[in-house]
Design a protein around this motif. Sequence first.
Motif, PDB file in Angstrom:
ATOM      1  N   ARG A 192       9.825  -5.549 -26.227  1.00 15.82           N
ATOM      2  CA  ARG A 192      10.940  -4.606 -26.349  1.00 15.82           C
ATOM      3  C   ARG A 192      10.552  -3.164 -26.004  1.00 15.82           C
ATOM      4  O   ARG A 192      11.176  -2.531 -25.158  1.00 15.82           O
ATOM      5  CB  ARG A 192      11.489  -4.658 -27.779  1.00 15.82           C
ATOM      6  CG  ARG A 192      12.532  -3.583 -27.977  1.00 15.82           C
ATOM      7  CD  ARG A 192      13.176  -3.595 -29.328  1.00 15.82           C
ATOM      8  NE  ARG A 192      13.773  -2.295 -29.563  1.00 15.82           N
ATOM      9  CZ  ARG A 192      14.841  -2.067 -30.274  1.00 15.82           C
ATOM     10  NH1 ARG A 192      15.455  -3.065 -30.846  1.00 15.82           N
ATOM     11  NH2 ARG A 192      15.297  -0.850 -30.439  1.00 15.82           N
ATOM     12  N   VAL A 193       9.540  -2.662 -26.684  1.00 17.46           N
ATOM     13  CA  VAL A 193       9.267  -1.224 -26.550  1.00 17.46           C
ATOM     14  C   VAL A 193       8.767  -0.882 -25.144  1.00 17.46           C
ATOM     15  O   VAL A 193       9.254   0.063 -24.512  1.00 17.46           O
ATOM     16  CB  VAL A 193       8.246  -0.778 -27.618  1.00 17.46           C
ATOM     17  CG1 VAL A 193       7.874   0.691 -27.425  1.00 17.46           C
ATOM     18  CG2 VAL A 193       8.820  -0.998 -29.014  1.00 17.46           C
ATOM     19  N   LYS A 194       7.826  -1.663 -24.629  1.00 18.41           N
ATOM     20  CA  LYS A 194       7.273  -1.333 -23.309  1.00 18.41           C
ATOM     21  C   LYS A 194       8.204  -1.730 -22.177  1.00 18.41           C
ATOM     22  O   LYS A 194       8.266  -1.054 -21.151  1.00 18.41           O
ATOM     23  CB  LYS A 194       5.918  -2.031 -23.112  1.00 18.41           C
ATOM     24  CG  LYS A 194       4.805  -1.464 -23.964  1.00 18.41           C
ATOM     25  CD  LYS A 194       3.485  -2.151 -23.610  1.00 18.41           C
ATOM     26  CE  LYS A 194       2.381  -1.656 -24.539  1.00 18.41           C
ATOM     27  NZ  LYS A 194       1.130  -2.433 -24.327  1.00 18.41           N
TER      28      LYS A 194
ATOM     29  N   GLY B  46      11.616  -3.276 -22.597  1.00  8.04           N
ATOM     30  CA  GLY B  46      13.062  -3.304 -22.836  1.00  8.04           C
ATOM     31  C   GLY B  46      13.691  -4.651 -22.548  1.00  8.04           C
ATOM     32  O   GLY B  46      14.885  -4.750 -22.304  1.00  8.04           O
TER      33      GLY B  46
END
Lengths: 463, 433
Positions: free
Chosen positions: B280-282, B284
């Motif tokens: 998710r964070v890196k 999306g």
Amino acid sequence: MGRRMTVRRYRMPNGLRLICSLDREAPIVAVQTWFGVGSRHERPGATGLAHLFEHLMFGQTEALGPGEFDRLVERTGGESNAATWVDWTHYRLTVPTRDLALALNLEAQRMSQLVLAEAPIEAEREVVMNERRERVEDDVDGSLDEQLMALAFERHPYRWPTIGKMDDIKRVTIDEIREFYRTWYAPNNACLVVVGDFDEAQLLSLTSAAYGELPAAPLPEEPALVEPAQTLQRMIRLPKPIATHRLLVGFKAPSLSHPDWLPLDIAATILAGCSSARLQRRLVIREEAASSVDAQLTPFRDPSLLRIAITCARGHDADEVMRILDEELAALHLDPPSVAEVEKAKAVAETDLWSTLVDVDGKAEALGHHQTVLGDFRTLMDRTRALAQVTPADVARVVHTYLQPGQRTVVIAEPSEPEDTDEDDADDTDGDTDADADADGAVVKGDPQHGPRRGAHSPGARA
Amino acid sequence: MTSELSAIFVEPSDDTPLVWFDISIGGGAADDPEGIEGLHRHAGLLARRGAGRRDRVEMDQTLDALGAAVEVSVSRDALTISGMALSRNLDQVFALACDMLVEPRFEPSEHEQLLRETPQVLDEIRDDDSSLASRWFDSLCAPGHPYSRTSLGTDSSISRIDRDRSLAQWHHEVRADNLVVGLAGDIDDARAHRMAAELAQRVAARGHRPALTSPSFAGLPVAAPRGRRYVLVDKPERTQAQLRMGHLCLGYSHPDIPAMLLAETTFGGMFSSRLMQEIRVKRGWSYGAGCALRRSRKPHWFEIWLAPGAAVAGEAAKLTLDLYADLAARGPTDEEVDFARSYLVGAMPFHSATARQRMQLAVRDAVLGVPPGYTTNLPQLVAQVSAGDVRRACSTHLRPDDIVTVAVSTASLIQDSLPTSDGSLVVVAHDAY
């Protein structure tokens, strides 16, 4: 509130309101920040901005590097979350009591020192697009919610989806995001709610230290938003790859602050809000025409909808269910609810109210919601008294006032015929309309859009 | 027959005028006879639709008039009757729940109606991608294992549920020494124990009914499937893929559970975990990404979930498998274990903050067959686990080469992108189960 709860309210010179209440059941404290900004403050073409921005609030600040916010909270064992809806956005941190200062400092930092860089914005934009796919494009109920609000409202911003239209999520610029932050994220547009096991003198001192230097900001004047009266039924039918028909019916309803809201909420319970409700007994138990029915009165600042959601049983269709619904509504008009029926619904409402107040998060949320939407948290305290005063005559009156066919909007999902699909039509979730709805289909979900951690229907997000 | 309950837990708190109760009956979906999956759920719901002098309508009316609720839920290990009532109405509501236990009516008309209704719940699951993915994953993770039996049943198994069989199963399992009772909220110890004792006496007075079938776990251990498998559940008009990945792992009473909880937390139990950061964070790629070791009495699944867009579903599945293989091979770092330990130890007060939470934890521990207080004491056990212990547990219990991957999506969109080897991909229609 809790039986012995005392709630205190303070206001700082910069306009920040602080509402606090002790709860010593466990050595934890809930810190929630409620901002008076939601999707109603967006404009066409930039829908979803409030929600996208909420995601970004977990990012870098001037003092914290990327990811550090989450790591600081998680190292304590604490929980963080956020939600955006039409009227508000709120952020929640629940931490051990010993970490109250940390929580306040984190909240104050991101209220004033958020760093909005391009790379994390782009990654989060992708996340929100995936959230929308999960909650709307690939979710029949989410899709129905979106269509209902788009069709029911012609002018009010409630007509567009809190999560935003896909094209808008893709398009919104970094300048618009920064402008949104500067405009709405200020202490005089926020209410800090703290519930749990803390020392009040220390809380006041910590709050003053964390927020005292933050300047107030000039808040935009909000235009009066008046939705034209609806006089004719609106309806849309959507083909969906589903097993049975589904309906969502929305009647125009008063705002949360209106004296009619509570009697109408009782009417909703009598219709479909408990296991012995009229529609439950007729549609689900007696005629087996539906597998589920539910009613919900939206708690919005401006007039919104009483929503009735029905899933048809196998072998039954939306038209048949609509006919039964009409018969039951006619019966409710002709044969007003009895004293016993109203008392039953009031008992259900009383239990529901208490059940939202069993933990520090629930108490903080109830206080923050009432303060933000109604301007005074004390309306929550008055709720049980107001509930006790609702009479069958009140319920009969609001039934006649609001539950009229000309004031309703109906969205129907019909099972589509199986066919081959390809990439070109996979994104096409729009249906044919026989009413003047936004062509690209807007939504306000039936529930708030939760932030980066929480997903109402997805095990992929942490609660 | 004994009139001693298996266990009773009371957690008083007068913060609100509400009382909650759970009555758990040993025996859940895993104990459904083969071919009659859904039996326990059916029996529980039938009991809720008429007991003592009340039929379904009268039960609903009585509960609503009291502002109360009584619901039935079925896990793999137990069936639970859960109630909520204002304290002033508790006696009537608890008595109604007791009626369900000892005087269920199992009316033939309700039995027939429930048989018609249950397949519609299957329809609703098929309409919800996340639920559909979980249902397929549960059935495919370890075929033949009792936990692969769906609590809801299948179209065919539901049709085989017999009213008398349901009633016999109910009577056999509702015996005092098979009941775990918890009460929490605006109630004191004396009142709670009096109510529980009355329940136990009513149950004991009915006498004992013999079992109809052998326990499902008599045949364990089930051999876990070997090799990587891929199942694509084809559903039209999807824009993303609901992915479930996992394999058979440990039961909740296993001594390596504290170490495995740390492994679970570092991999997918927090926002800072590897999976959330990478997926998710890196990138999306998905709104959510996480994992859990299912808490059950017997060995259950280690399960990973994420919901990437269709365009990146294959890449997301491959990255997840690679991350999992790395976790199994090298385990988490010392720093990751320290961080996860801090999180787990600090988080316990949030899971036991209210009387209701404490009661439910105690009841669940009893159902899962661990000593009283096991879950609330887990932070102390976790604190004693070293990073080396966690790495050894990962090496021993994680099996990245034996993972099943279930994807609910439109087959034509993602079929070619999944990291399958020849012949390892099976495509099924979304309504085939």
